[in-house]
Design a protein around this motif. Structure first.
Motif, PDB file in Angstrom:
ATOM      1  N   LEU A 103       0.713  -1.436   0.078  1.00 12.33           N
ATOM      2  CA  LEU A 103      -0.071   0.011   0.031  1.00 12.33           C
ATOM      3  C   LEU A 103       0.995   1.307  -0.051  1.00 12.33           C
ATOM      4  CD1 LEU A 103      -2.833   1.321  -0.047  1.00 12.33           C
ATOM      5  CD2 LEU A 103      -2.729   0.934   2.402  1.00 12.33           C
ATOM      6  N   GLY A 104       1.873   1.369   0.937  1.00 12.38           N
ATOM      7  CA  GLY A 104       2.672   2.642   0.949  1.00 12.38           C
ATOM      8  C   GLY A 104       3.248   2.827  -0.165  1.00 12.38           C
ATOM      9  N   PRO A 105       4.541   2.150  -0.527  1.00 11.50           N
ATOM     10  CA  PRO A 105       5.383   2.283  -1.807  1.00 11.50           C
ATOM     11  C   PRO A 105       4.576   2.039  -3.003  1.00 11.50           C
ATOM     12  CG  PRO A 105       6.320   0.523  -0.293  1.00 11.50           C
ATOM     13  CD  PRO A 105       4.936   0.729   0.162  1.00 11.50           C
ATOM     14  N   GLY A 106       3.514   1.354  -3.056  1.00 11.58           N
ATOM     15  CA  GLY A 106       2.602   1.327  -4.277  1.00 11.58           C
ATOM     16  C   GLY A 106       1.882   2.440  -4.562  1.00 11.58           C
ATOM     17  N   THR A 107       1.170   3.164  -3.776  1.00 10.38           N
ATOM     18  CA  THR A 107       0.459   4.244  -3.710  1.00 10.38           C
ATOM     19  C   THR A 107       1.715   5.451  -4.130  1.00 10.38           C
ATOM     20  OG1 THR A 107      -1.124   3.969  -2.125  1.00 10.38           O
ATOM     21  CG2 THR A 107      -0.747   6.283  -2.666  1.00 10.38           C
ATOM     22  N   ALA A 108       2.778   5.462  -3.513  1.00 11.44           N
ATOM     23  CA  ALA A 108       3.710   6.285  -3.878  1.00 11.44           C
ATOM     24  C   ALA A 108       4.321   6.219  -5.344  1.00 11.44           C
ATOM     25  CB  ALA A 108       4.991   6.254  -2.969  1.00 11.44           C
ATOM     26  N   PHE A 109       4.597   4.881  -5.697  1.00 10.54           N
ATOM     27  CA  PHE A 109       4.869   4.989  -7.036  1.00 10.54           C
ATOM     28  C   PHE A 109       3.635   5.218  -8.061  1.00 10.54           C
ATOM     29  CE2 PHE A 109       7.971   1.118  -5.447  1.00 10.54           C
ATOM     30  CZ  PHE A 109       8.671   2.070  -5.364  1.00 10.54           C
ATOM     31  N   ASN A 110       2.603   4.941  -7.692  1.00 11.48           N
ATOM     32  CA  ASN A 110       1.461   4.981  -8.569  1.00 11.48           C
ATOM     33  C   ASN A 110       1.200   6.754  -8.898  1.00 11.48           C
ATOM     34  OD1 ASN A 110       0.765   2.334  -9.118  1.00 11.48           O
ATOM     35  ND2 ASN A 110      -0.670   2.425  -7.523  1.00 11.48           N
ATOM     36  N   VAL A 111       1.281   7.419  -7.769  1.00 10.38           N
ATOM     37  CA  VAL A 111       1.114   8.912  -7.828  1.00 10.38           C
ATOM     38  C   VAL A 111       2.254   9.378  -8.713  1.00 10.38           C
ATOM     39  CG1 VAL A 111       0.973  10.987  -6.477  1.00 10.38           C
ATOM     40  CG2 VAL A 111      -0.445   8.893  -5.706  1.00 10.38           C
ATOM     41  N   LEU A 112       3.396   8.885  -8.312  1.00  9.13           N
ATOM     42  CA  LEU A 112       4.755   9.703  -8.793  1.00  9.13           C
ATOM     43  C   LEU A 112       4.502   9.359 -10.660  1.00  9.13           C
ATOM     44  CD1 LEU A 112       7.276  11.039  -9.223  1.00  9.13           C
ATOM     45  CD2 LEU A 112       8.411   8.737  -8.553  1.00  9.13           C
ATOM     46  N   ALA A 113       4.285   8.141 -10.824  1.00 12.81           N
ATOM     47  CA  ALA A 113       4.196   7.649 -12.300  1.00 12.81           C
ATOM     48  C   ALA A 113       3.010   8.482 -12.970  1.00 12.81           C
ATOM     49  CB  ALA A 113       4.079   6.131 -12.577  1.00 12.81           C
ATOM     50  N   ALA A 114       1.787   8.421 -12.614  1.00 11.54           N
ATOM     51  CA  ALA A 114       0.726   9.236 -13.217  1.00 11.54           C
ATOM     52  C   ALA A 114       0.947  10.382 -13.238  1.00 11.54           C
ATOM     53  CB  ALA A 114      -0.480   8.842 -12.257  1.00 11.54           C
ATOM     54  N   THR A 115       1.604  11.112 -12.513  1.00  6.85           N
ATOM     55  CA  THR A 115       1.967  12.498 -12.330  1.00  6.85           C
ATOM     56  C   THR A 115       2.788  12.946 -13.323  1.00  6.85           C
ATOM     57  OG1 THR A 115       1.562  12.773  -9.875  1.00  6.85           O
ATOM     58  CG2 THR A 115       2.450  14.637 -11.120  1.00  6.85           C
ATOM     59  N   LEU A 116       3.924  12.052 -13.460  1.00  8.37           N
ATOM     60  CA  LEU A 116       4.909  12.494 -14.631  1.00  8.37           C
ATOM     61  C   LEU A 116       4.438  12.177 -16.088  1.00  8.37           C
ATOM     62  CD1 LEU A 116       8.066  10.723 -13.015  1.00  8.37           C
ATOM     63  CD2 LEU A 116       7.720  13.040 -13.340  1.00  8.37           C
ATOM     64  N   GLY A 117       3.586  10.999 -16.170  1.00 16.66           N
ATOM     65  CA  GLY A 117       2.873  10.716 -17.419  1.00 16.66           C
ATOM     66  C   GLY A 117       1.885  11.922 -17.760  1.00 16.66           C
ATOM     67  N   ALA A 118       1.132  12.461 -16.729  1.00 13.67           N
ATOM     68  CA  ALA A 118       0.169  13.512 -17.301  1.00 13.67           C
ATOM     69  C   ALA A 118       1.013  14.684 -17.439  1.00 13.67           C
ATOM     70  CB  ALA A 118      -0.469  13.838 -15.755  1.00 13.67           C
ATOM     71  N   LEU A 173      -1.591  16.007  -6.008  1.00 13.58           N
ATOM     72  CA  LEU A 173      -2.442  15.941  -4.891  1.00 13.58           C
ATOM     73  C   LEU A 173      -3.870  15.362  -5.166  1.00 13.58           C
ATOM     74  CD1 LEU A 173      -3.041  16.696  -1.769  1.00 13.58           C
ATOM     75  CD2 LEU A 173      -3.651  19.098  -2.848  1.00 13.58           C
ATOM     76  N   GLY A 174      -4.295  15.763  -6.201  1.00 14.20           N
ATOM     77  CA  GLY A 174      -5.828  15.176  -6.459  1.00 14.20           C
ATOM     78  C   GLY A 174      -6.021  13.742  -6.882  1.00 14.20           C
ATOM     79  N   ILE A 175      -4.625  13.276  -7.355  1.00 10.77           N
ATOM     80  CA  ILE A 175      -4.837  11.574  -7.734  1.00 10.77           C
ATOM     81  C   ILE A 175      -4.826  10.892  -6.556  1.00 10.77           C
ATOM     82  CG2 ILE A 175      -4.575  12.333 -10.184  1.00 10.77           C
ATOM     83  CD1 ILE A 175      -1.480  11.191  -9.419  1.00 10.77           C
ATOM     84  N   ILE A 176      -4.093  11.220  -5.289  1.00  8.09           N
ATOM     85  CA  ILE A 176      -4.088  10.588  -4.276  1.00  8.09           C
ATOM     86  C   ILE A 176      -5.220   9.646  -3.745  1.00  8.09           C
ATOM     87  CG2 ILE A 176      -3.151  10.620  -1.877  1.00  8.09           C
ATOM     88  CD1 ILE A 176      -1.266  12.850  -2.397  1.00  8.09           C
ATOM     89  N   PRO A 177      -6.330  10.342  -3.458  1.00  8.52           N
ATOM     90  CA  PRO A 177      -7.474   9.647  -3.122  1.00  8.52           C
ATOM     91  C   PRO A 177      -7.752   8.296  -4.126  1.00  8.52           C
ATOM     92  CG  PRO A 177      -7.903  11.791  -2.966  1.00  8.52           C
ATOM     93  CD  PRO A 177      -6.673  11.653  -3.737  1.00  8.52           C
ATOM     94  N   GLY A 178      -7.859   8.589  -5.369  1.00  8.99           N
ATOM     95  CA  GLY A 178      -8.117   7.408  -6.312  1.00  8.99           C
ATOM     96  C   GLY A 178      -6.849   6.342  -6.277  1.00  8.99           C
ATOM     97  N   ALA A 179      -5.508   6.720  -6.063  1.00  8.16           N
ATOM     98  CA  ALA A 179      -4.644   6.012  -6.195  1.00  8.16           C
ATOM     99  C   ALA A 179      -4.566   4.889  -4.779  1.00  8.16           C
ATOM    100  CB  ALA A 179      -3.286   6.843  -6.108  1.00  8.16           C
ATOM    101  N   LEU A 180      -5.169   5.558  -3.739  1.00 12.15           N
ATOM    102  CA  LEU A 180      -5.102   4.866  -2.609  1.00 12.15           C
ATOM    103  C   LEU A 180      -6.106   3.752  -2.808  1.00 12.15           C
ATOM    104  CD1 LEU A 180      -5.212   7.354   0.402  1.00 12.15           C
ATOM    105  CD2 LEU A 180      -3.494   5.639   0.021  1.00 12.15           C
ATOM    106  N   VAL A 181      -7.285   3.889  -3.188  1.00  9.27           N
ATOM    107  CA  VAL A 181      -8.294   2.931  -3.718  1.00  9.27           C
ATOM    108  C   VAL A 181      -7.900   1.950  -4.676  1.00  9.27           C
ATOM    109  CG1 VAL A 181     -10.616   2.487  -4.697  1.00  9.27           C
ATOM    110  CG2 VAL A 181     -10.254   4.705  -3.175  1.00  9.27           C
ATOM    111  N   PHE A 182      -7.190   2.205  -5.504  1.00 10.35           N
ATOM    112  CA  PHE A 182      -6.902   1.313  -6.765  1.00 10.35           C
ATOM    113  C   PHE A 182      -5.554   0.450  -6.013  1.00 10.35           C
ATOM    114  CE2 PHE A 182      -9.126   3.725  -9.592  1.00 10.35           C
ATOM    115  CZ  PHE A 182     -10.017   2.919 -10.055  1.00 10.35           C
ATOM    116  N   THR A 183      -4.626   1.091  -5.320  1.00 12.35           N
ATOM    117  CA  THR A 183      -3.724   0.382  -4.682  1.00 12.35           C
ATOM    118  C   THR A 183      -4.096  -0.561  -3.810  1.00 12.35           C
ATOM    119  OG1 THR A 183      -2.464   2.303  -5.233  1.00 12.35           O
ATOM    120  CG2 THR A 183      -1.188   0.563  -3.615  1.00 12.35           C
TER     121      THR A 183
END
Length: 245
Positions: A93-108, A183-193
């Motif tokens: 959950l912790g590292p996965g959420t961080a990786f998801n947020v980082l990757a999605a932000t960079l791609g965006a 910031l805005g994608i953190i809640p959704g990232a937490l759910v999917f992670t």
């Protein structure tokens, strides 16, 4: 008295459209060729190999995951939700959420810059020069830019690629796009992670995860609450404007 410097005119070089054109081509090709490969079935089939690789080469797997996720988002390829769940499955959950947020932000950010360099530059300049309804719309958007950007991220009904492209088309500030995305994608990232954290048990039962959980009341309710908070400054400005009339 010297006149204030005017904004530089947008470039008319056709090459400015190349990044966005490549994104569109990649999205079309990816939708046709990759949809069946970026799936939970593929993840389940390669589960043992991925776990073994994680145990022996954690950093390398994390880097490969980040690169793949960035490419999926930046090129609007199918499988962003699968990638988010995979982040939880592989890293917790912790590292996965961080990786998801980082990757999605960079791609965006990459697709935002590609769109802004092409059509976005011309459309934003046209909006800035417009009067009447379009001019008022641009002024309102600029006044409420942060609230609108956060709403685009927090409302599940807004597709992720739309929330990446639309801001570039109307000329939002890069810094505001950056931090509201992260910031805005953190809640959704937490759910999917979190779905990914329990994915092993789902695979053991021979099932696939239900991504429709995002629409369940216990998840949708808090997301809508956050969206209401994001919209509050916009509502306050609107009420103040009406009182001044």
């Amino acid at each position: 008295m010297t006149e204030p410097a005017s904004k530089p005119a947008p470039s008319h070089s056709p090459w400015r459209h190349l990044p966005l054109a490549l994104v569109v081509i990649a999205a079309v090709v990816g939708a046709v060729t990759l949809r069946e490969h970026i799936s939970f079935e593929t993840l389940s089939e390669n589960r043992a190999a991925l776990m073994a690789f994680r145990e022996s080469h954690y950093a390398a797997l994390a880097a490969l995951f980040l690169l793949a996720y960035v490419a999926i988002v930046a090129l609007s390829l199918p499988g962003a939700a699968v990638a988010s769940v995979t982040g939880g499955f592989l890293f917790g959950l912790g590292p996965g959420t961080a990786f998801n947020v980082l990757a999605a932000t960079l791609g965006a950010l990459l697709i935002f810059l590609a769109a802004r360099a092409g059509l976005g530059q011309a459309l934003a300049a046209r909006l800035d020069a417009s009067e009447g309804t379009l001019g008022r719309l641009r002024t309102r958007l600029r006044e409420n830019e942060v609230s609108v950007l956060l709403l685009l991220r927090l409302l599940p009904a807004v597709p992720f690629f739309v929330a990446n492209l639309l801001p570039a088309m109307v000329g939002v500030r890069f810094v505001n796009f950056l931090w509201t995305t992260a910031l805005g994608i953190i809640p959704g990232a937490l759910v999917f992670t979190s779905i990914g954290v329990g994915l092993g048990e789902v695979f053991d039962r021979g099932e696939t995860p239900d991504l429709g959980i995002i629409w369940s009341p216990q998840v949708l309710g808090p997301l809508l609450g956050l969206a209401a908070l994001a919209a509050l400054p916009m509502a306050i400005r609107t009420l103040r404007g009406r009182r001044e009339i």
